[in-house]
Motif scaffolding. Structure first.
Motif, short mmCIF file in Angstrom:
data_model
loop_
_atom_site.label_atom_id
_atom_site.label_comp_id
_atom_site.label_asym_id
_atom_site.label_seq_id
_atom_site.Cartn_x
_atom_site.Cartn_y
_atom_site.Cartn_z
N GLN A 169 -2.47 -2.47 -27.28
CA GLN A 169 -1.09 -3.11 -27.24
C GLN A 169 -1.14 -4.53 -27.05
N TYR A 170 -2.12 -5.13 -26.30
CA TYR A 170 -2.48 -6.53 -26.04
C TYR A 170 -2.86 -7.32 -27.22
N LYS A 183 0.06 -7.50 -29.64
CA LYS A 183 0.94 -8.49 -29.17
C LYS A 183 0.57 -9.99 -29.48
N TYR A 184 -0.75 -10.29 -29.07
CA TYR A 184 -1.13 -11.68 -28.95
C TYR A 184 -2.19 -12.03 -30.04
#
Length: 766
Positions: free
Chosen positions: A375-376, A379-380
Motif C-alpha cells: 500500500q505504501y 500511495k507514494y
C-alpha cells in the motif's frame, strides 16, 4: 524385518551369486566373521557431521559465520550452528579459511577433474548464495565502513536519512523497473513470465499437478482488493509442510489465523523460526485441505494476494493463484538480491517485527507488514522509494541491527576474537579492493601475488588459532559464463541419457519401460526408429540411474536379443567414463549409496535401518520434481566407506530386491541439476559445430587458462592442507560471482584434518 544378528549370520553362511542385471554393481564379498563396522569406542577428537538441513543445500553467509565462531571459540555463550554438527569442538587445534575469490560452483564442476585434491579431501560440500559487496563482513565479521555513514546506536533505529549520499535515481533498480511515476495495482502484479522465473506454482506446470486453485479467475482492476498472506512451516519426513497460515484484509483485520497439522510426522518443529511447538499442535485437527477450502471461500474472484517471497507460501499451501504482488520483488535490488521483510518494515513503516524476545515469526504480523508495504508503494510511488536509498541504509547499519537475532545471532568472528583477547591472521593480495581489519584486530599480511600469499600462509598459519587466506583469480567474462553454464547443464543431461538396442520388433514396450524404470526415475523415454532395428533413448533424472542401467544391462539378453546400452557420444560426453570414476572417488560420494525401487514401506521403516547398518548418518529422499511426492529412490549416507559397502551388499541382495550402487552426484549438485530449466537441455545425439570465430577462440583460450589455474592451485592448497596440524578445521570458499549479467552461486567445502582419511579410507590417494 529380521534382526541384524540373524540377517548377518545368514549372509556370512551363504556365499551368493547374483546376476549382474539384478545387482547393478560388482558383488562385494564379506569374509565370514568379518565386521566392517568399527565397534571400538570413539576417541574424543573433533568431527563434523554435515547433514545440511536446507532443501537445496544452500548455506547463507551468516550461517557459515556462526559455524566459524563456534569452531574458534567453542564457549557456552556461542550458539551451536543448526545446519551441521561440530562434535568435540574443544579438540580443534585451529581454524583456517581459504577463499578463492573469483571462483564459483560452476568453476568447480567445469574443472572437476582438475580440482583433484579439493574433491577428494573434503567430504562436506554445500552451496553458497552469490556474494554481496560485503562478503567478508558477512562471513568473517570484518568491518564494513564503505557506506559513508554509521548507525546512530547499537540497538535502536536505522541511520538518519539526512546523512545519506546523493541518490542516483536514473540507475536505481526500482526506477529502472517501474519508472518514476506512480503506478497502480496492475503494474505491481507479477507477470506470468515473472511467476515462472521465480518458481511460483502455475497451472500446467509439471510440478503442480496436485495443486488446487483459489478459484479467483475474474478480471483484476486497479480497485481489486489486496490481501496479505504469510505462512510458517515445520520440517516433516516429507520436507517443509505448512503448520500455520494467516490472511489479513486491507483494513488490517485478520481474516484467518489457523494452525495446521501436517499429514506426515514432524521431525523438527523449527520453533525458533516458526514459533510452533509440539504442545500447540497437539489439539489441532485442521488439515491442509481444510485451509484450502476456507481460503477459496474467503477470497473474492478478483483478489490480489500480497506476500514476501510468496512463492514459498503458495507452494506450502499447494495452491495456485494468478494475481500476486511480492514485496521482496516489488522493492527491487541490484543483481536479483532481495531485502529482508524485517528490514523493509523498519525502514519503510518504522515498525519492529520478528523481534528477538519471542520465539519465531508471527505470520499475522508479517502478513500485515507485507500488505502495508504494498500500500505504501502504491500511495507514494517508485520515486519516493528510490529517494529513501534503501541500499545505502542496508549497507550502513550495524549487522546486529539487521539480522534476525532469533535465527542466527549475528556477532562477527572478529568481534568475538577481540573479546577473547585473540588475533586472527589475514593474508591477501595488496591490490584487492577490500577493507582490511585494523592492526588491533588481526595480523594482516598484504602480498604482491597469489604465489606470495601461498608462501606467507605456509609460514604463518600455524602460529594463529584462526587464519583467513585469500587468493584472487580473474572470473569468467559474462559471455563465457553464460556459455559455460549452459554447456555444463547439457553435459549432465547427456551423461544421464542412454541408448539401448537393438530391440526386437515384437518386443513389449510396457515390459521395457518397467525394466528401465527399475533403475531410477525416468525423465523422458523415446523410441529411435532411424536405425535398422528400433532402439530406445532414456533420459534419467539422476546420473546414478543411467550408470546403473549401463552396468546392469549392457550385453544382456532381452526378449531374444542381446542389447547394447551406452551413452550418446558427443563432445561433452567423451570424458564421461573418467568423470564417473572420479565422482566415485569424491569424498562426499564414497560413503553414500544410491538405491532404486524403494517402496513406501521401506521409507516408513527408515528408523530401523541404523539398527541393521552401523554408521548410517542420513536417509535422503528427494521429492519428485513434478508431483512433490517421495521418489522411489533414495540416498543413504554413512559415516565410512566400509559401512556404505556393507549396506550396499545387503540391500541389493535377494532379501531386499533393491538395485543400487555407490552415489555419484553430491547432494548440492543434485539440487542444482534438478532446477535446470527445460531450455538448458537438448536431445542427445549428433550436433554440428560451426567454425570457431575469433571471439570463440579467445573464450576457449581463457577457459584453458582457468583449467591450468584450477589444477595448479588445487595442488598448492593440497600442500598447504598437508602442512596443517591434525584437528584443524579447514574451510574452502569459492564465493561465486555477482554480475548484472547473471550471478553465480558459490561453493563451500569443509573438513577436519585427519577426519576425512578415516571416513573415506586409504584409497583416496591424498
Amino acid at each position: 524385518m529380521e534382526p541384524e544378528k540373524e540377517k548377518t549370520g545368514r549372509l556370512n553362511s551363504q556365499r551368493r551369486r547374483v546376476p549382474d542385471w539384478l545387482m547393478g554393481t560388482p558383488e562385494v564379498r564379506i569374509p565370514p566373521g568379518s565386521d566392517l563396522v568399527d565397534r571400538q569406542p570413539e576417541p574424543k577428537r573433533a568431527r563434523l557431521s554435515g547433514i545440511v538441513m536446507a532443501e537445496n543445500c544452500e548455506i547463507t553467509h551468516e550461517q557459515l559465520c556462526e559455524l566459524l565462531k563456534y569452531a574458534v571459540l567453542a564457549q557456552p555463550v556461542i550458539e551451536r550452528p543448526r545446519w551441521c554438527q561440530l562434535l568435540y569442538g574443544k579438540h580443534l587445534s585451529r581454524t583456517v579459511v581459504v577463499i578463492l575469490q573469483g571462483m564459483s560452483q560452476l568453476h568447480f564442476y567445469r574443472f572437476y577433474l582438475e580440482f583433484g585434491f579439493l574433491r577428494k579431501a573434503f567430504r562436506h560440500k554445500f552451496r553458497l548464495p552469490p556474494p554481496s559487496s560485503t562478503f567478508l563482513a558477512d562471513v568473517i565479521g570484518l568491518p564494513n565502513q564503505r557506506a559513508g555513514y554509521l548507525p546512530k546506536t547499537m540497538g535502536g533505529s536505522l541511520p538518519s536519512t539526512s546523512t545519506k549520499p546523493e541518490v542516483d535515481l536514473q540507475n536505481d533498480p526500482v526506477i529502472q523497473k517501474y519508472g518514476s511515476q506512480k503506478v497502480g495495482v496492475l503494474r505491481c502484479l507479477l507477470t506470468e513470465e515473472e511467476m515462472r522465473t521465480f518458481d511460483f506454482p502455475l497451472q500446467g506446470s509439471p510440478d503442480c499437478e496436485d495443486f488446487v486453485t483459489t478459484g479467483c479467475n475474474a478480471s483484476v482492476t486497479e480497485n481489486s482488493p489486496l490481501f496479505g498472506l504469510d505462512g510458517e512451516m515445520c520440517i516433516t519426513s516429507k520436507g517443509r509442510e505448512l503448520t500455520r497460515i494467516s490472511l489479513v484484509g486491507e483494513g488490517g483485520s485478520c481474516l484467518m489465523d489457523e494452525l495446521v497439522k501436517p499429514d506426515e510426522e514432524i521431525v523438527d518443529y523449527a520453533t525458533c523460526y516458526s514459533g510452533i511447538t509440539e504442545e500447540m499442535l497437539k489439539p489441532v485437527t485442521t488439515k491442509l485441505k481444510d485451509v484450502q477450502r476456507r481460503l477459496k471461500a474467503l477470497l473474492p474472484p478478483d483478489a490480489v494476494l500480497v506476500g514476501h517471497s510468496l512463492d514459498v507460501d503458495l507452494r506450502a499451501l499447494n495452491m495456485i493463484h494468478p494475481y500476486v504482488i511480492d514485496t521482496s520483488l516489488l522493492y527491487a535490488r541490484e543483481r536479483g538480491r532481495r531485502f529482508k521483510l524485517k528490514f523493509l518494515a523498519k525502514a519503510i513503516l518504522g515498525r519492529d517485527i520478528q523481534r528477538s524476545e519471542r520465539d519465531g515469526h508471527d505470520p499475522t504480523e508479517d502478513a500485515t507488514a507485507t500488505l502495508e508495504l504494498a500500500q505504501y508503494f502504491l500511495k507514494y510511488g517508485p520515486r519516493k522509494i528510490a529517494e529513501l536509498n534503501l541500499e545505502a541504509l542496508w549497507r550502513a547499519q550495524d549487522p546486529r541491527n539487521v539480522r534476525e537475532k532469533f535465527q542466527y545471532p549475528y556477532r562477527g568472528a572478529l568481534t568475538c576474537f577481540d573479546s577473547a583477547h585473540q588475533k586472527l591472521l589475514f593474508v591477501t593480495r595488496e591490490t584487492d579492493d577490500i577493507e582490511l581489519p585494523s592492526p588491533e584486530d588481526c595480523e594482516t599480511i598484504k602480498c604482491l601475488s597469489n604465489r606470495e600469499v601461498f608462501e606467507q600462509a605456509r609460514r604463518q598459519v600455524r602460529l594463529y588459532p584462526f587464519s583467513i587466506i585469500r587468493f584472487s583469480f580473474e572470473p569468467f567474462s559474462p559471455l563465457l559464463t553464460e556459455e559455460v553454464n549452459k554447456r555444463m547443464r547439457i553435459k549432465w543431461t547427456e551423461m544421464s541419457t542412454i541408448y539401448a538396442g537393438p530391440l526386437s520388433k515384437d518386443c513389449k514396450l510396457s515390459a521395457l519401460k518397467r525394466l528401465f524404470r527399475s533403475f531410477g526415475p525416468v525423465r523422458t523415454m523415446t523410441a529411435v526408429l532411424e536405425t535398422h532395428q528400433p532402439h530406445l533413448s532414456i533420459e534419467y533424472e539422476v546420473l546414478e540411474a543411467a550408470q546403473l542401467a549401463i552396468e546392469s544391462l549392457n550385453g544382456v539378453l532381452v526378449e531374444g536379443v542381446y542389447i547394447k546400452v551406452q551413452r550418446p557420444v558427443t563432445e561433452l560426453t567423451l570424458d564421461c567414463d573418467t568423470l564417473v570414476k572420479e565422482l566415485e572417488r569424491d569424498s562426499e560420494n564414497r560413503a553414500t549409496i544410491y538405491l532404486s525401487g524403494v517402496s513406501k514401506d521401506f521409507l516408513g521403516h527408515t528408523q530401523e535401518l541404523p539398527k541393521l547398518f552401523g554408521g548410517l548418518e542420513a536417509v535422503i529422499v528427494p521429492p519428485d520434481a513434478k508431483s512433490g511426492r517421495q521418489e522411489k529412490y533414495c540416498f543413504l549416507q554413512f559415516k565410512t566407506f566400509g559401512n556404505a559397502q556393507r549396506a550396499l551388499y545387503v540391500l541389493t541382495g535377494k532379501d531386499w530386491k533393491l538395485k543400487g550402487r555407490q552415489a555419484l552426484t553430491p547432494r548440492h549438485l543434485h539440487a542444482w541439476l534438478r532446477s535446470s530449466p527445460p531450455e538448458s537441455r537438448r536431445p542427445a545425439g549428433l550436433t554440428v559445430r560451426p567454425p570457431p570465430s575469433e571471439r570463440e577462440t579467445l573464450q576457449n583460450l581463457k577457459a584453458e587458462n582457468a583449467k591450468s589455474a584450477a589444477r595448479r592451485w588445487s595442488r598448492k592448497i593440497g600442500r598447504l592442507y598437508r602442512s596443517l596440524s591434525p584437528g584443524t578445521l579447514c574451510v574452502i570458499l569459492l564465493p561465486g560471482t555477482a554480475s548484472p549479467h547473471g550471478s553465480l552461486s558459490g561453493l563451500g567445502l569443509m573438513g577436519i584434518k585427519g577426519e576425512e582419511e578415516e571416513s573415506t579410507g586409504p584409497s583416496m590417494g591424498l
